[in-house]
Design a protein around this motif. Sequence first.
Motif, PDB file in Angstrom:
ATOM      1  N   THR A  26       0.138 -11.140   7.386  1.00 38.50           N
ATOM      2  CA  THR A  26      -1.241 -11.619   7.327  1.00 38.50           C
ATOM      3  C   THR A  26      -2.109 -10.663   8.133  1.00 38.50           C
ATOM      4  O   THR A  26      -1.885 -10.478   9.328  1.00 38.50           O
ATOM      5  CB  THR A  26      -1.379 -13.046   7.893  1.00 38.50           C
ATOM      6  N   VAL A  27      -3.078 -10.068   7.466  1.00 36.01           N
ATOM      7  CA  VAL A  27      -3.995  -9.145   8.111  1.00 36.01           C
ATOM      8  C   VAL A  27      -5.412  -9.673   7.949  1.00 36.01           C
ATOM      9  O   VAL A  27      -5.822 -10.044   6.842  1.00 36.01           O
ATOM     10  CB  VAL A  27      -3.889  -7.730   7.523  1.00 36.01           C
ATOM     11  N   THR A  28      -6.153  -9.731   9.052  1.00 33.63           N
ATOM     12  CA  THR A  28      -7.547 -10.161   9.030  1.00 33.63           C
ATOM     13  C   THR A  28      -8.417  -9.002   9.487  1.00 33.63           C
ATOM     14  O   THR A  28      -8.203  -8.463  10.580  1.00 33.63           O
ATOM     15  CB  THR A  28      -7.770 -11.381   9.939  1.00 33.63           C
ATOM     16  N   THR A  29      -9.360  -8.602   8.662  1.00 34.82           N
ATOM     17  CA  THR A  29     -10.256  -7.511   9.011  1.00 34.82           C
ATOM     18  C   THR A  29     -11.642  -8.076   9.301  1.00 34.82           C
ATOM     19  O   THR A  29     -12.147  -8.921   8.570  1.00 34.82           O
ATOM     20  CB  THR A  29     -10.356  -6.495   7.868  1.00 34.82           C
ATOM     21  N   THR A  30     -12.260  -7.590  10.378  1.00 34.32           N
ATOM     22  CA  THR A  30     -13.615  -8.038  10.694  1.00 34.32           C
ATOM     23  C   THR A  30     -14.670  -7.136  10.073  1.00 34.32           C
ATOM     24  O   THR A  30     -15.812  -7.555   9.875  1.00 34.32           O
ATOM     25  CB  THR A  30     -13.831  -8.093  12.219  1.00 34.32           C
ATOM     26  N   GLY A  31     -14.291  -5.903   9.753  1.00 32.97           N
ATOM     27  CA  GLY A  31     -15.202  -4.969   9.105  1.00 32.97           C
ATOM     28  C   GLY A  31     -14.695  -4.596   7.731  1.00 32.97           C
ATOM     29  O   GLY A  31     -13.831  -5.276   7.156  1.00 32.97           O
ATOM     30  N   ALA A  32     -15.211  -3.513   7.191  1.00 37.35           N
ATOM     31  CA  ALA A  32     -14.834  -3.078   5.857  1.00 37.35           C
ATOM     32  C   ALA A  32     -13.487  -2.371   5.871  1.00 37.35           C
ATOM     33  O   ALA A  32     -13.067  -1.792   6.883  1.00 37.35           O
ATOM     34  CB  ALA A  32     -15.901  -2.140   5.301  1.00 37.35           C
ATOM     35  N   ILE A  33     -12.805  -2.427   4.738  1.00 36.25           N
ATOM     36  CA  ILE A  33     -11.680  -1.537   4.474  1.00 36.25           C
ATOM     37  C   ILE A  33     -12.238  -0.403   3.627  1.00 36.25           C
ATOM     38  O   ILE A  33     -12.776  -0.631   2.536  1.00 36.25           O
ATOM     39  CB  ILE A  33     -10.543  -2.247   3.730  1.00 36.25           C
ATOM     40  N   THR A  34     -12.138   0.822   4.123  1.00 34.40           N
ATOM     41  CA  THR A  34     -12.750   1.952   3.427  1.00 34.40           C
ATOM     42  C   THR A  34     -11.689   2.943   2.968  1.00 34.40           C
ATOM     43  O   THR A  34     -10.611   3.044   3.552  1.00 34.40           O
ATOM     44  CB  THR A  34     -13.755   2.683   4.340  1.00 34.40           C
ATOM     45  N   GLY A  35     -12.015   3.664   1.909  1.00 33.18           N
ATOM     46  CA  GLY A  35     -11.159   4.729   1.425  1.00 33.18           C
ATOM     47  C   GLY A  35     -11.991   5.955   1.128  1.00 33.18           C
ATOM     48  O   GLY A  35     -13.210   5.870   0.973  1.00 33.18           O
ATOM     49  N   THR A  36     -11.332   7.080   1.039  1.00 27.19           N
ATOM     50  CA  THR A  36     -12.058   8.329   0.790  1.00 27.19           C
ATOM     51  C   THR A  36     -11.852   8.860  -0.615  1.00 27.19           C
ATOM     52  O   THR A  36     -12.666   9.651  -1.101  1.00 27.19           O
ATOM     53  CB  THR A  36     -11.625   9.407   1.798  1.00 27.19           C
ATOM     54  N   GLY A  60     -11.398   3.564  -3.643  1.00 29.84           N
ATOM     55  CA  GLY A  60      -9.976   3.330  -3.431  1.00 29.84           C
ATOM     56  C   GLY A  60      -9.451   2.265  -4.369  1.00 29.84           C
ATOM     57  O   GLY A  60     -10.156   1.786  -5.271  1.00 29.84           O
ATOM     58  N   THR A  61      -8.197   1.874  -4.148  1.00 37.26           N
ATOM     59  CA  THR A  61      -7.483   0.981  -5.068  1.00 37.26           C
ATOM     60  C   THR A  61      -6.876  -0.186  -4.312  1.00 37.26           C
ATOM     61  O   THR A  61      -6.222   0.006  -3.282  1.00 37.26           O
ATOM     62  CB  THR A  61      -6.364   1.753  -5.803  1.00 37.26           C
ATOM     63  N   LEU A  62      -7.087  -1.389  -4.831  1.00 37.17           N
ATOM     64  CA  LEU A  62      -6.453  -2.590  -4.306  1.00 37.17           C
ATOM     65  C   LEU A  62      -5.429  -3.076  -5.317  1.00 37.17           C
ATOM     66  O   LEU A  62      -5.746  -3.264  -6.496  1.00 37.17           O
ATOM     67  CB  LEU A  62      -7.491  -3.689  -4.062  1.00 37.17           C
ATOM     68  N   THR A  63      -4.206  -3.298  -4.841  1.00 42.48           N
ATOM     69  CA  THR A  63      -3.152  -3.875  -5.683  1.00 42.48           C
ATOM     70  C   THR A  63      -2.750  -5.213  -5.089  1.00 42.48           C
ATOM     71  O   THR A  63      -2.245  -5.270  -3.966  1.00 42.48           O
ATOM     72  CB  THR A  63      -1.937  -2.940  -5.771  1.00 42.48           C
ATOM     73  N   ALA A  64      -3.001  -6.292  -5.847  1.00 40.93           N
ATOM     74  CA  ALA A  64      -2.788  -7.642  -5.314  1.00 40.93           C
ATOM     75  C   ALA A  64      -2.101  -8.523  -6.351  1.00 40.93           C
ATOM     76  O   ALA A  64      -2.438  -9.699  -6.517  1.00 40.93           O
ATOM     77  CB  ALA A  64      -4.117  -8.255  -4.887  1.00 40.93           C
ATOM     78  N   THR A  65      -1.111  -7.948  -7.041  1.00 40.53           N
ATOM     79  CA  THR A  65      -0.428  -8.659  -8.118  1.00 40.53           C
ATOM     80  C   THR A  65       0.894  -9.292  -7.702  1.00 40.53           C
ATOM     81  O   THR A  65       1.442 -10.106  -8.448  1.00 40.53           O
ATOM     82  CB  THR A  65      -0.150  -7.702  -9.291  1.00 40.53           C
ATOM     83  N   ALA A  66       1.427  -8.944  -6.535  1.00 41.62           N
ATOM     84  CA  ALA A  66       2.753  -9.429  -6.132  1.00 41.62           C
ATOM     85  C   ALA A  66       2.760 -10.947  -6.002  1.00 41.62           C
ATOM     86  O   ALA A  66       1.776 -11.573  -5.598  1.00 41.62           O
ATOM     87  CB  ALA A  66       3.175  -8.784  -4.814  1.00 41.62           C
ATOM     88  N   SER A  67       3.890 -11.540  -6.309  1.00 46.01           N
ATOM     89  CA  SER A  67       4.012 -12.996  -6.325  1.00 46.01           C
ATOM     90  C   SER A  67       3.641 -13.607  -4.982  1.00 46.01           C
ATOM     91  O   SER A  67       4.110 -13.174  -3.926  1.00 46.01           O
ATOM     92  CB  SER A  67       5.452 -13.383  -6.680  1.00 46.01           C
ATOM     93  N   GLY A  68       2.793 -14.627  -5.032  1.00 42.70           N
ATOM     94  CA  GLY A  68       2.467 -15.407  -3.843  1.00 42.70           C
ATOM     95  C   GLY A  68       1.471 -14.781  -2.909  1.00 42.70           C
ATOM     96  O   GLY A  68       1.079 -15.405  -1.917  1.00 42.70           O
ATOM     97  N   ASN A  69       0.999 -13.555  -3.165  1.00 41.73           N
ATOM     98  CA  ASN A  69       0.059 -12.944  -2.232  1.00 41.73           C
ATOM     99  C   ASN A  69      -1.344 -13.506  -2.440  1.00 41.73           C
ATOM    100  O   ASN A  69      -1.695 -13.974  -3.526  1.00 41.73           O
ATOM    101  CB  ASN A  69       0.082 -11.421  -2.358  1.00 41.73           C
ATOM    102  N   THR A  70      -2.161 -13.453  -1.367  1.00 42.44           N
ATOM    103  CA  THR A  70      -3.519 -13.985  -1.398  1.00 42.44           C
ATOM    104  C   THR A  70      -4.492 -12.957  -0.851  1.00 42.44           C
ATOM    105  O   THR A  70      -4.246 -12.350   0.192  1.00 42.44           O
ATOM    106  CB  THR A  70      -3.631 -15.265  -0.537  1.00 42.44           C
ATOM    107  N   VAL A  71      -5.599 -12.778  -1.552  1.00 48.78           N
ATOM    108  CA  VAL A  71      -6.736 -12.048  -1.003  1.00 48.78           C
ATOM    109  C   VAL A  71      -7.849 -13.062  -0.792  1.00 48.78           C
ATOM    110  O   VAL A  71      -8.250 -13.758  -1.729  1.00 48.78           O
ATOM    111  CB  VAL A  71      -7.208 -10.906  -1.918  1.00 48.78           C
ATOM    112  N   ASN A  72      -8.326 -13.137   0.447  1.00 52.69           N
ATOM    113  CA  ASN A  72      -9.340 -14.109   0.839  1.00 52.69           C
ATOM    114  C   ASN A  72     -10.595 -13.363   1.274  1.00 52.69           C
ATOM    115  O   ASN A  72     -10.602 -12.693   2.301  1.00 52.69           O
ATOM    116  CB  ASN A  72      -8.801 -14.984   1.976  1.00 52.69           C
TER     117      ASN A  72
END
Length: 265
Positions: A26-36, A60-72
């Motif tokens: 579980t990762v919580t970010t308070t700011g942006a996630i940025t990519g170059t 950048g690219t977000l991959t969020a297809t794995a079983s049971g994962n959540t993006v909030n």
Amino acid sequence: SFDMIAQAVGGAFAITGAITITNNGTVTTTGAITGTVAGSTWVNAANSTLNANGAVLTTGTLTATASGNTVNYKGGAQTVKATATYYHLTLSGSGTKTLTVTTTAISGNLILSGTAAATTVVGLTISGNLTVGTGTTFTAAGFVLTVTGTTSVTGTLTISSATGTKSINGDFTVNLNGTLNNTAGNAALILPGNLSNSGTFNPGTGLYTLSGASKTISGTFANAFTAMTISGAGVSNSGTFTTATLTVNNTFSNTGTITASTSLA
């Protein structure tokens, strides 16, 4: 690539170059996630959670297809990162969560909480459950919407257009303090599951078809339907509703109160 387990990240989290960050906890970010670059990649592994308070990979690219994962998406107004499929997607916090035409599938559940608001901008299939929580608004606009699991409304579910079939295939429950608004869209709904209302149900003028076998209608529907068809075998009603026309095409039992103001067939 780099692996992350459970941590809070203050400020922006930068992915520099074509590298992959894998979240295994579980990762919580308070700011942006940025990519170059386009190859700057964040992967949510199975059963992981990303709580994003800021923007997610404008580049950048977000991959969020794995079983049971959540993006909030739990900040204020946010754009939901354009990725074709999420597993579980949660829209929380506050403000408008802007969906994109790239996201057409949610393999698990879509949950709205806090005071978040979202509107569909493309055909969307939710293979799990749809939960519209207290204080939130979810608008089904002029596109196909398919919900395979249950639909539970304690906030506001608005159907703003009859264009695009709206398929609510599991149980459909409008809870206390919840609202269904179908008066702008007047969409026809085919409901294979149980139908229950203890909130505000504004049906509009579309045809409601109860198609599931041995399903129930319960609760008080203060606002009249224009047309209802019972096509599923063994449907039963314990609720109170008024409809201009009621057509019964199969076995049906009633222990509640039904007023058919124009015709009963």
